[in-house]
Write a protein that holds these residues in place. Structure first.
Motif, PDB file in Angstrom:
ATOM      1  N   ALA A 178      44.469  67.853  53.062  1.00  0.00           N
ATOM      2  CA  ALA A 178      43.085  67.579  52.665  1.00  0.00           C
ATOM      3  C   ALA A 178      42.891  66.079  52.580  1.00  0.00           C
ATOM      4  CB  ALA A 178      42.758  68.230  51.323  1.00  0.00           C
ATOM      5  N   LEU A 179      41.727  65.640  53.028  1.00  0.00           N
ATOM      6  CA  LEU A 179      41.377  64.220  52.991  1.00  0.00           C
ATOM      7  C   LEU A 179      40.573  63.930  51.731  1.00  0.00           C
ATOM      8  CD1 LEU A 179      40.938  61.365  54.209  1.00  0.00           C
ATOM      9  CD2 LEU A 179      38.980  62.319  55.450  1.00  0.00           C
ATOM     10  N   TYR A 180      40.962  62.878  51.031  1.00  0.00           N
ATOM     11  CA  TYR A 180      40.237  62.416  49.842  1.00  0.00           C
ATOM     12  C   TYR A 180      39.715  61.009  50.134  1.00  0.00           C
ATOM     13  CZ  TYR A 180      42.157  66.387  47.302  1.00  0.00           C
ATOM     14  OH  TYR A 180      42.468  67.656  46.886  1.00  0.00           O
ATOM     15  N   PRO A 181      38.540  60.915  50.771  1.00  0.00           N
ATOM     16  CA  PRO A 181      38.054  59.598  51.206  1.00  0.00           C
ATOM     17  C   PRO A 181      37.732  58.652  50.066  1.00  0.00           C
ATOM     18  CG  PRO A 181      36.371  61.274  51.513  1.00  0.00           C
ATOM     19  CD  PRO A 181      37.618  61.998  51.147  1.00  0.00           C
ATOM     20  N   GLY A 207      31.848  67.728  47.525  1.00  0.00           N
ATOM     21  CA  GLY A 207      31.231  67.651  48.842  1.00  0.00           C
ATOM     22  C   GLY A 207      32.232  67.632  49.971  1.00  0.00           C
ATOM     23  N   ASP A 208      31.706  67.712  51.182  1.00  0.00           N
ATOM     24  CA  ASP A 208      32.534  67.679  52.378  1.00  0.00           C
ATOM     25  C   ASP A 208      33.182  66.305  52.530  1.00  0.00           C
ATOM     26  OD1 ASP A 208      33.130  68.940  55.168  1.00  0.00           O
ATOM     27  OD2 ASP A 208      32.443  66.905  55.574  1.00  0.00           O
ATOM     28  N   PRO A 209      34.468  66.248  52.934  1.00  0.00           N
ATOM     29  CA  PRO A 209      35.147  64.955  53.052  1.00  0.00           C
ATOM     30  C   PRO A 209      34.433  63.974  53.964  1.00  0.00           C
ATOM     31  CG  PRO A 209      36.716  66.756  53.231  1.00  0.00           C
ATOM     32  CD  PRO A 209      35.348  67.365  53.239  1.00  0.00           C
ATOM     33  N   ARG A 210      33.840  64.457  55.062  1.00  0.00           N
ATOM     34  CA  ARG A 210      33.172  63.538  55.988  1.00  0.00           C
ATOM     35  C   ARG A 210      31.937  62.910  55.332  1.00  0.00           C
ATOM     36  NH1 ARG A 210      35.148  64.318  61.229  1.00  0.00           N
ATOM     37  NH2 ARG A 210      36.434  66.185  61.433  1.00  0.00           N
ATOM     38  N   ILE A 211      31.231  63.713  54.518  1.00  0.00           N
ATOM     39  CA  ILE A 211      30.064  63.172  53.816  1.00  0.00           C
ATOM     40  C   ILE A 211      30.507  62.148  52.776  1.00  0.00           C
ATOM     41  CG2 ILE A 211      28.135  63.742  52.295  1.00  0.00           C
ATOM     42  CD1 ILE A 211      27.971  66.448  53.662  1.00  0.00           C
ATOM     43  N   LEU A 212      31.558  62.496  52.024  1.00  0.00           N
ATOM     44  CA  LEU A 212      32.063  61.561  51.022  1.00  0.00           C
ATOM     45  C   LEU A 212      32.561  60.277  51.670  1.00  0.00           C
ATOM     46  CD1 LEU A 212      34.015  64.006  48.681  1.00  0.00           C
ATOM     47  CD2 LEU A 212      31.774  62.983  48.294  1.00  0.00           C
ATOM     48  N   GLU A 213      33.196  60.427  52.838  1.00  0.00           N
ATOM     49  CA  GLU A 213      33.700  59.252  53.541  1.00  0.00           C
ATOM     50  C   GLU A 213      32.545  58.354  53.978  1.00  0.00           C
ATOM     51  OE1 GLU A 213      36.926  58.262  57.053  1.00  0.00           O
ATOM     52  OE2 GLU A 213      35.871  60.169  57.074  1.00  0.00           O
ATOM     53  N   THR A 263      39.463  58.045  47.499  1.00  0.00           N
ATOM     54  CA  THR A 263      40.669  57.325  47.099  1.00  0.00           C
ATOM     55  C   THR A 263      41.445  56.801  48.301  1.00  0.00           C
ATOM     56  OG1 THR A 263      41.962  59.374  47.060  1.00  0.00           O
ATOM     57  CG2 THR A 263      40.904  58.699  45.001  1.00  0.00           C
ATOM     58  N   GLY A 264      41.109  57.302  49.509  1.00  0.00           N
ATOM     59  CA  GLY A 264      41.779  56.831  50.712  1.00  0.00           C
ATOM     60  C   GLY A 264      43.131  57.463  50.962  1.00  0.00           C
ATOM     61  N   HIS A 265      43.429  58.603  50.309  1.00  0.00           N
ATOM     62  CA  HIS A 265      44.717  59.246  50.556  1.00  0.00           C
ATOM     63  C   HIS A 265      44.511  60.631  51.160  1.00  0.00           C
ATOM     64  CE1 HIS A 265      44.039  61.335  46.607  1.00  0.00           C
ATOM     65  NE2 HIS A 265      44.688  62.308  47.234  1.00  0.00           N
ATOM     66  N   VAL A 266      45.607  61.173  51.703  1.00  0.00           N
ATOM     67  CA  VAL A 266      45.614  62.512  52.289  1.00  0.00           C
ATOM     68  C   VAL A 266      46.682  63.332  51.575  1.00  0.00           C
ATOM     69  CG1 VAL A 266      46.029  63.874  54.375  1.00  0.00           C
ATOM     70  CG2 VAL A 266      44.808  61.694  54.530  1.00  0.00           C
ATOM     71  N   HIS A 267      46.304  64.517  51.134  1.00  0.00           N
ATOM     72  CA  HIS A 267      47.275  65.436  50.531  1.00  0.00           C
ATOM     73  C   HIS A 267      47.933  66.242  51.639  1.00  0.00           C
ATOM     74  CE1 HIS A 267      48.810  68.631  47.776  1.00  0.00           C
ATOM     75  NE2 HIS A 267      48.619  69.375  48.861  1.00  0.00           N
ATOM     76  N   VAL A 268      49.264  66.338  51.593  1.00  0.00           N
ATOM     77  CA  VAL A 268      50.001  67.209  52.513  1.00  0.00           C
ATOM     78  C   VAL A 268      51.026  67.982  51.697  1.00  0.00           C
ATOM     79  CG1 VAL A 268      49.692  65.782  54.574  1.00  0.00           C
ATOM     80  CG2 VAL A 268      51.640  65.353  53.073  1.00  0.00           C
TER      81      VAL A 268
END
Length: 267
Positions: A164-167, A187-193, A169-174
């Motif tokens: 999951a992308l957390y825009p 919200g959707d990650p792309r919208i938050l980004e 904070t700029g990190h990605v959970h794996v």
């Protein structure tokens, strides 16, 4: 001893000896049995670990212990063994993003103790109750020079677990759980980004624009000094006053010269 046995078993699984008993990794997994190294960095503490975690005969227990130390719960100091397949996933993501073998993978969050997870869940709706962070099977990561969206896309392409992308904070959970993804609460990650980029652009523009100059009003001229008021000269005594004063003096003198009638003797 149990820890070493577990690591040996995981090494056999990764090498394919017991592949029929283990979940098969995706086609992009780099389980070729050769040596492999990774550099991990914890930004908050500045701690860095650079190890060759896999050798020709399997995983190196000491290297995995050093990785577990870097992954430790930063609030309680607790550690658990880190899933070697998670380390393999991090190395694969680094390579797929075009980063060099010495490029550090930043670990924002590694292992979380149950106490830490409960504490974070009270204030953060994105913390799962049964998070894979509790098992040493998850990491929140970033890679210097790699956009978070690119990192998330590569995790999606690998299909080796959750991501999951957390825009904000700029990190990605794996993690190495089932393949799945989700949108952060809010919200959707792309919208938050997009919102994060817009806010960042406004901040940069505000910083670049010069501050308005404060106009300083011209100093007011000092008021002209007024000449001191002229004092009217005292009026000269009237000329007639001297004559009157002289007459008064003459009358007084004549009165003194007259004999006192009361002083005469009676006949």
């Amino acid at each position: 001893m149990r820890h070493l046995l577990r690591l040996s078993l995981l090494g056999l699984l990764a090498g394919g000896t017991l592949a029929g008993c283990a979940s098969t990794p995706g086609p992009q997994a780099s389980f070729d049995g050769g040596p492999r190294s990774i550099t991990l960095h914890h930004p908050a503490s500045g701690e860095t670990v650079s190890v060759t975690y896999r050798r020709a005969d399997g995983y190196d227990p000491q290297a995995l212990d050093r990785i577990a130390t870097l992954f430790r719960d930063r609030r309680t100091g607790e550690t658990v063994p880190v899933d070697p397949t998670l380390v393999e996933l991090l190395a694969d993501l680094r390579d797929r993003c075009g980063a060099g073998p010495d490029t550090p993978v930043h670990i924002t969050s590694g292992y979380r103790s149950p106490l830490t997870n409960v504490t974070l869940a009270r204030s953060n709706p994105n913390v799962a109750e049964n998070s894979y962070h509790l098992r040493g099977q998850a990491a929140d990561i970033s890679i210097p020079g790699v956009p978070p969206r690119r990192l998330a896309d590569e995790a999606a392409a690998l299909q080796r677990g959750g991501y999951a992308l957390y825009p904000h904070t700029g990190h990605v959970h794996v993690d190495t759980g089932p393949v799945r993804t989700w949108s952060p609460k809010g919200g959707d990650p792309r919208i938050l980004e997009a919102r994060a980029k817009a806010a960042s652009g406004k901040a940069v523009a505000a910083k670049a624009s010069p501050a308005p100059r404060t106009q300083v009003a011209a100093a007011e001229p000092a008021p002209a000094k007024r000449p001191p008021a002229k004092t009217a000269p005292a009026a000269a005594p009237a000329k007639g006053n001297d004559a009157d004063l002289a007459r008064v003096r003459m009358v007084l003198a004549s009165l003194k010269e007259q004999p006192d009638a009361s002083a005469k003797k009676k006949p």
